[in-house]
Design an enzyme around this catalytic site. Structure first.
Site, short mmCIF file in Angstrom:
data_model
loop_
_atom_site.label_atom_id
_atom_site.label_comp_id
_atom_site.label_asym_id
_atom_site.label_seq_id
_atom_site.Cartn_x
_atom_site.Cartn_y
_atom_site.Cartn_z
N GLU A 39 0.85 -1.19 0.00
CA GLU A 39 0.00 0.00 0.00
C GLU A 39 0.88 1.25 0.00
O GLU A 39 1.83 1.35 0.79
CB GLU A 39 -0.92 0.00 1.22
CG GLU A 39 -1.60 1.32 1.54
CD GLU A 39 -2.42 1.88 0.39
OE1 GLU A 39 -2.38 3.11 0.18
OE2 GLU A 39 -3.10 1.08 -0.30
N TRP A 69 -4.08 11.26 -2.76
CA TRP A 69 -2.95 11.47 -3.67
C TRP A 69 -2.83 12.95 -4.02
O TRP A 69 -3.83 13.64 -4.23
CB TRP A 69 -3.13 10.66 -4.95
CG TRP A 69 -2.91 9.20 -4.76
CD1 TRP A 69 -3.84 8.26 -4.43
CD2 TRP A 69 -1.66 8.51 -4.86
NE1 TRP A 69 -3.26 7.02 -4.33
CE2 TRP A 69 -1.92 7.14 -4.58
CE3 TRP A 69 -0.36 8.91 -5.16
CZ2 TRP A 69 -0.90 6.18 -4.61
CZ3 TRP A 69 0.65 7.94 -5.18
CH2 TRP A 69 0.37 6.60 -4.91
N TRP A 506 -17.08 10.54 -7.36
CA TRP A 506 -15.88 9.79 -6.98
C TRP A 506 -16.13 8.30 -7.07
O TRP A 506 -15.75 7.53 -6.19
CB TRP A 506 -15.40 10.23 -5.59
CG TRP A 506 -14.99 11.66 -5.59
CD1 TRP A 506 -13.76 12.17 -5.92
CD2 TRP A 506 -15.82 12.79 -5.28
NE1 TRP A 506 -13.79 13.55 -5.84
CE2 TRP A 506 -15.03 13.95 -5.44
CE3 TRP A 506 -17.15 12.93 -4.89
CZ2 TRP A 506 -15.53 15.24 -5.23
CZ3 TRP A 506 -17.65 14.20 -4.68
CH2 TRP A 506 -16.85 15.34 -4.84
N HIS A 507 -16.74 7.90 -8.21
CA HIS A 507 -17.01 6.48 -8.49
C HIS A 507 -16.35 6.07 -9.80
O HIS A 507 -17.00 5.52 -10.69
CB HIS A 507 -18.51 6.22 -8.59
CG HIS A 507 -19.26 6.46 -7.33
ND1 HIS A 507 -20.63 6.62 -7.30
CD2 HIS A 507 -18.86 6.58 -6.04
CE1 HIS A 507 -21.02 6.83 -6.06
NE2 HIS A 507 -19.96 6.80 -5.27
N ASN A 553 -18.27 1.20 -3.60
CA ASN A 553 -17.47 0.52 -2.58
C ASN A 553 -17.96 -0.90 -2.32
O ASN A 553 -17.18 -1.86 -2.36
CB ASN A 553 -17.49 1.32 -1.27
CG ASN A 553 -16.51 0.78 -0.25
OD1 ASN A 553 -15.37 0.49 -0.58
ND2 ASN A 553 -16.96 0.66 0.99
#
Length: 570
Positions: A39, A69, A506-507, A553
């Site tokens: 990770e 990020w 944000w998908h 998710n």
């Protein structure tokens, strides 16, 4: 800077997000299987040590740059061209163990059975809803509902928070929907009908967010001798030789290392996974040549088919008595699923949320939202590397609303939202509605801080005191500020506004999609195995053939459960 080679292991998992944590946990249930989980972000090992991640108000985690990020930007609207000077905006993606599940909006919904049946109809064997349902049940521990559609023994807690988080604004919206004959559904993840419902969320009995890192990588799992977790470790390349993936090149601090494994599973998300593949020489040969990368395996579909849920919204100014009180808590209590009626679109293809606050601070508490998106979208974009800096952030072009069905439905939803928000029954809870989103100035206060609390506290007092004069302030507070009633009265102007200001949810998904034999744009087969390369798999939202009618998710966790099961059998 030195480079070393370690001993070979069975699996290397690249990315410890919603999928990677699941795979690491499930594969190491077999003590004979050795796994290294990599990770890039930090290890948020215990919720007690990360109250911002565990908070039931998800905006705190999402707004902290420690967990995302840097310098990742995307072009959202469709520009009609591929010009390099297209407008981009910051696009947050998780960089922490647990991935998106650690910072997202906490929604835990599956989507429509039609979504997965469609995958099966596209030739992706084993992914009908009937075949996916056992894995949805396997992952979940539903705290409220016990029936044939739900699981009670899985690691991932799912619940509905109930009326304790409803506000007078929520109550008024529920009464308005009842007056208009919109039914209240008992379970968002139950029968796929139109109506309103409590949002299902991934929270535990203590009302804390639960990421996949906490649900699947428990202290007991972490003590397994066959599992090694390396955080703050970035994968730069997959090592490809002799027709297969043999290892990965990683960097941590100033040290480089080559790790070798029998199987590599890329779980870095729909934006990072295709970028890693392309940097490794796996992808569309012409583009790799433009980037100065030797093509080791030509796969034209890598980075293509990029999908998202196009969104827009209205901002009501809440009267003082209608606001969320007390400590910060979950702010999206109610969802509303409806059908557009557009020819060819499935039932329940649209979604709206009634949101009780816009941000963590005092001004955010004065603002609600009617936030809506195209739940079954058709527009597709692409992700490419930057030829001038292929190791840097990729070029992300969602091309939202390039399919006119998406534009028409989002504009229709805007009109629907205006019709709801202007109903006279809401006069007791709101004192104005506006079109727009958070301004650049407002984004300065996204991260929770004492200074931000003081500044926004003073600002909130001012907004309440000046009354109707606040109309003069909102153009500076909201980006793309406009009068929604005026827009709703002029369809051409509304569509132009929507096309320019469209947002996402944000998908990101579908950039390494599964497909049947003979589908030249498919990147993986139905088991997540990369076509034409031994030992290389992808397991995350990128392998979805089409985007589901859901926050991505839970479907991503389901995918990981299913692929882990498949790998364990071979």
């Amino acid at each position: 800077m030195s480079t070393a080679t370690t001993i070979e292991t069975d699996y290397i998992i690249v990315g410890g997000g919603s999928s990677g944590c699941v795979l690491a946990s499930r594969l190491t249930e077999n003590p004979a299987v050795r796994v290294i989980l990599l990770e890039a972000g930090i290890d948020a090992a215990r919720p007690e040590d990360f109250p911002d991640l565990a908070s039931p108000y998800p905006g705190i985690a999402y707004s902290n740059p420690r967990y995302t990020w840097d310098n990742l930007k995307a072009s959202l609207p469709y520009s009609g061209s591929n010009r390099p000077d297209r407008k981009t905006t910051r696009y947050e993606q998780a960089r922490v163990l647990g991935g998106g599940s650690a910072i997202n909006g906490v929604g835990a919904n599956r989507g429509s059975p039609h979504d997965y049946d469609e995958w099966g109809q596209m030739g992706v064997e084993g992914w009908s809803f009937k075949e996916c349902l056992p894995y949805f049940k396997k992952l979940e521990r539903d705290l409220d509902i016990d029936n044939e559609l739900h699981g009670q023994t899985g690691p991932f807690p799912i619940r509905r928070r109930g009326a304790e988080i409803w506000t007078p604004f929520t109550d008024a919206m529920l009464a308005l929907c009842a007056k208009r004959g919109i039914p209240f559904l008992p379970d968002q993840n139950g029968r796929w009908d139109d109506g309103i419902f409590e949002m299902t969320v991934n929270m535990d009995e203590q009302k804390r967010r639960v990421s996949t890192a906490w649900a699947y990588l428990t202290p007991e799992v972490r003590r397994r001798p066959n599992l090694e977790i390396r955080t703050e470790t970035r994968v730069s390349r997959i090592v490809v030789a002799e027709g297969g993936a043999r290892g990965v090149l990683v960097q941590r601090g100033g040290e480089k290392e080559e790790l070798r494994a029998h199987r590599i599973i890329v779980c870095s998300g729909a934006l990072a996974s295709p970028a890693i593949l392309m940097r490794s020489g796996i992808g569309p040969a012409p583009h790799l040549a433009d980037c100065g990368i030797e093509t080791l395996h030509h796969l034209p579909g890598v980075g293509q088919n990029l999908m998202e849920h196009p969104s827009s919204g209205l901002v009501p100014f809440l009267k003082p008595g209608a606001r969320q009180k007390g400590p910060l808590d979950y702010h999206i209590p109610i969802g509303y699923r409806f059908s557009s009626g557009i020819e060819g679109c499935p039932p329940g293809d649209m979604h709206m949320n009634f949101v009780t606050r816009a941000a963590w601070h005092s001004v955010g508490g004065q603002l609600g939202s009617l936030f809506f998106w195209v739940n079954k979208s058709y527009s597709r974009g692409q992700l490419l590397l930057d030829p001038a800096a292929p190791d840097g952030p990729p070029r992300i072009d969602f091309r939202m609303l390039s399919d006119r069905r998406d534009l028409v439905r989002l504009a229709d939803a805007f009109e629907r939202a205006v019709g709801l928000a202007t109903d006279p029954s809401l006069n007791g809870v709101i004192s104005g509605i506006y079109a727009g989103g958070m301004s650049e100035f407002g984004k300065l206060f996204s991260k929770q801080s004492r200074l931000g609390a003081v500044v926004t506290g003073v600002g909130a007092m001012g907004l309440d005191l000046i009354g109707p004069l606040r109309e003069k302030a909102f153009p500076y507070m909201l980006s793309n500020f406009n009068d929604p009633k005026r827009l709703a009265a002029n369809r051409d102007e509304l569509e132009a506004y929507i096309a320019e200001t469209v947002g996402g949810v944000w998908h990101p998904s579908c950039t390494c999609r599964m497909g049947p034999d003979g589908d030249r744009m498919a990147v993986t087969d139905s088991n997540g195995k990369v076509r034409g390369l031994d030992g290389l798999y992808v397991s995350d939202a990128s392998i979805m053939p089409t985007i589901p009618c859901a926050n991505t998710n839970l479907p991503t966790i389901m995918i990981a459960e299913k692929i882990a099961d498949q790998l364990s059998r071979h």
